[in-house]
Enzyme design. Sequence first.
Site, PDB file in Angstrom:
ATOM      1  N   LYS A 180       0.845  -1.196   0.000  1.00  0.00           N
ATOM      2  CA  LYS A 180       0.000   0.000   0.000  1.00  0.00           C
ATOM      3  C   LYS A 180       0.877   1.242   0.000  1.00  0.00           C
ATOM      4  O   LYS A 180       1.866   1.307   0.726  1.00  0.00           O
ATOM      5  CB  LYS A 180      -0.923  -0.008   1.230  1.00  0.00           C
ATOM      6  CG  LYS A 180      -1.918   1.156   1.276  1.00  0.00           C
ATOM      7  CD  LYS A 180      -2.833   1.059   2.483  1.00  0.00           C
ATOM      8  CE  LYS A 180      -3.837   2.207   2.510  1.00  0.00           C
ATOM      9  NZ  LYS A 180      -4.783   2.122   3.644  1.00  0.00           N
ATOM     10  N   SER A 213      -9.833   2.350   2.673  1.00  0.00           N
ATOM     11  CA  SER A 213      -8.943   3.081   1.789  1.00  0.00           C
ATOM     12  C   SER A 213      -7.963   2.190   1.039  1.00  0.00           C
ATOM     13  O   SER A 213      -7.317   2.614   0.085  1.00  0.00           O
ATOM     14  CB  SER A 213      -8.136   4.090   2.614  1.00  0.00           C
ATOM     15  OG  SER A 213      -7.296   3.424   3.553  1.00  0.00           O
ATOM     16  N   SER A 253     -10.425   0.042   6.938  1.00  0.00           N
ATOM     17  CA  SER A 253      -9.818   0.160   5.610  1.00  0.00           C
ATOM     18  C   SER A 253      -9.066  -1.075   5.137  1.00  0.00           C
ATOM     19  O   SER A 253      -8.531  -1.075   4.029  1.00  0.00           O
ATOM     20  CB  SER A 253      -8.887   1.373   5.567  1.00  0.00           C
ATOM     21  OG  SER A 253      -9.629   2.562   5.590  1.00  0.00           O
TER      22      SER A 253
END
Length: 442
Positions: A78, A159, A183
Amino acid sequence: MSLTDLTIAEAREGLRARQFSARELAEAHLAAIMALNPRLNAFITVTGDRALAQADAADAALRRGEFAPLTGIPLAIKDLFCTEGVRTTAGSRILEPFIPPYESTVSANLLRDGAVFLGKANMDEFAMGSSNMTSAYGAVANPWQRRQDADAVLVPGGSSGGSAAAVSARLAMGATGTDTGGSIRQPASFCGIVGLKPTYGRCSRWGVVAFASSLDHPGPFARSVNDCAILLGSMAGHDPKDSTSADVPVPDFEAACRRDVKGLRIGVPREYRMDGMPEDIERLWQQGLGWLRDAGAEIIDVSLPHTKYGLTTYYIVAPAEASSNLARYDGVRFGLRDGGADLRDLYERTRASGFGAEVRRRVLIGTYVLSAGYYDAYYLRAQKVRALILRDFTDVFAQVDALVTPTAPSAAFAQGDNMDDPIKMYLNDVFTVPANMAGVPG
């Protein structure tokens, strides 16, 4: 079977048996990224040359008989985790030029154990969002489609939407994510994979771009529970650079997966049965409980009475901490710089051009609740409610071994749906935020 269809556990065995090489495994995933990423937009940055070099190093280690837990396993990282020498944007224009001179502890642990990094996964800007529509680098598309409406492009959740989409679409065998209010769990749910939010402090936050420091939880994505256990075993561990890191031994999570659930007491919180819950989610919830019951677990009705305050408490605490954390992006020390006539003008121009609408909205909310005259009424009271939420979990876990709840109040929705109403978007976190407030795993 394609190499990209293997689980981490299967790939690990195949590499050790010399059925294929780490380079072949990396090349297969890079080819998949080349073919699908233009449509999915799951990666902001692809590090193909670096990945192949790491794969060659893994092959050399395997030839020497050296088997680390993740030797040769291709992962997506990420774009919130700082990676030495590789651009780290946090999904924001304000960090577009930022190349960290250091490695986050979690990604360093994965590299230590032989992982191959394919690139940096797309995400909602500064991890603020539940759809991956707020990224400055474009929306991520869910690799799944609706049977009855194949033209609709579904969101992957957020997210960590890029990470979830990459794993679900077989662009990576696993990925890192962060979970501040859901998330990891919500995008894993939307993309049909496994996502794990560990206990707060289990994985170091050092080198992870901060959203809300008391709520951020780094964790893994994979296509099976066992694969998540393998990744967590490498990611976790005490880190003296993180004052909130838990100084406790890392157990063998993979071995724990081999235990059955017979005799476990499974709690079902009555507060998670919301009015208007879609029938398909209620049906899946009941199906899961039926599987547990058939496997010998005891299902127990429990109560988490302060759950109803979780979402409102979260949207006071998280923006307040974000307001403080994002103050460092001022155009002076690193990242984007939009010159101005004086220092104040520099700040305003840089933040106006560097931050997206959702980030500005949350910074404003956070600044408001921390301001003179409102701190006691909002932030201080929210922290008191947070203590009550933690007490609920503590009391319940004295009665049961685990809880089973829905992850989100809906399945993946289409891009454009709910986007004009921030409150609707925030409601995506209604089932996930209590675990973040309490710091318990999910």
